[in-house]
Design an enzyme around this catalytic site. Structure first.
Site, short mmCIF file in Angstrom:
data_model
loop_
_atom_site.label_atom_id
_atom_site.label_comp_id
_atom_site.label_asym_id
_atom_site.label_seq_id
_atom_site.Cartn_x
_atom_site.Cartn_y
_atom_site.Cartn_z
N CYS A 41 34.29 -6.52 38.36
CA CYS A 41 34.26 -7.69 37.92
C CYS A 41 32.90 -8.99 38.94
O CYS A 41 31.67 -7.91 39.32
CB CYS A 41 35.30 -8.67 38.34
SG CYS A 41 35.19 -9.26 40.20
N ARG A 48 28.66 -6.89 45.70
CA ARG A 48 27.58 -5.88 45.78
C ARG A 48 25.88 -6.16 46.21
O ARG A 48 25.78 -5.46 46.82
CB ARG A 48 27.62 -4.72 44.06
CG ARG A 48 26.96 -3.42 44.80
CD ARG A 48 27.26 -2.84 42.70
NE ARG A 48 28.44 -2.70 42.81
CZ ARG A 48 29.46 -2.60 41.91
NH1 ARG A 48 28.10 -1.26 41.67
NH2 ARG A 48 30.11 -1.74 41.94
N CYS A 130 38.27 -10.92 37.49
CA CYS A 130 38.16 -10.82 38.97
C CYS A 130 39.57 -11.34 39.55
O CYS A 130 40.13 -10.95 40.63
CB CYS A 130 37.68 -12.42 39.30
SG CYS A 130 35.22 -12.65 38.96
#
Length: 176
Positions: A41, A48, A130
């Site tokens: 998401c 990340r 999410c």
């Protein structure tokens, strides 16, 4: 302990260990995405990026650990770990308490001068929701695991910064 942390911050080993852990987590994320076919998401992509910040800080620190460049690495490390904690906390709350009124963005928003989602879409394009729970391990969802990891990165970063005024001992690790 603070002298030991100062000594570690002036050597490449600790910085390379941090780079290895961040790289292992990034590769794990790519494994989940491309092999297990979990859809990342928007918050996953931002998390990340925070992890790439930790990786970048570790590589900068490993380049010249005895120079003032390590202070730049520490600032990047602190910022990335702090943002990682913020993002994973928000993601955890979205998953634990889903609401139709509290959602994440539909698309990742990178600056125009750094369109990572267009340059490396295999890594930076978000296609999931999410609030959707896709994976858990030992009863914890992925954002909860990342929250613990980023908190650990942040605590160690704060301790390393606090340790900088303390002089490192002039002996090797084997006490000769």
């Amino acid at each position: 302990m603070l002298r030991f942390l100062n000594q570690c911050s002036q050597g490449r080993g600790a910085w390379l260990l941090m780079a290895f852990t961040a790289l292992a987590l990034e590769l794990t994320a790519l494994w989940f995405q491309h092999v297990m076919l979990l859809k990342p998401c928007v918050l996953c992509i931002y998390e990340r990026c925070a992890l790439f910040g930790v990786l970048g800080a570790a590589l900068i620190g490993a380049i010249a650990p005895k120079t003032p460049l390590r202070y730049v690495a520490m600032v990047i490390w602190l910022y990335s770990a702090f943002r990682g904690v913020q993002l994973t906390y928000e993601h955890t709350m979205l998953q634990l308490y889903p609401s139709p009124f509290a959602t994440c963005d539909f698309m990742v928003r990178f600056p125009e001068w750094l369109p990572l989602d267009k340059w490396v879409p295999q890594v930076f394009v978000a296609s999931g929701d999410c609030a959707e729970r896709q994976w858990d391990f030992l009863g914890l969802e992925m954002p909860q695991w990342l929250l613990g990891i980023f908190i650990a990165y942040l605590i160690v970063a704060v301790l390393v910064v606090i340790s900088q005024p303390f002089k490192a001992k002039k002996r090797d690790l084997f006490g000769r």
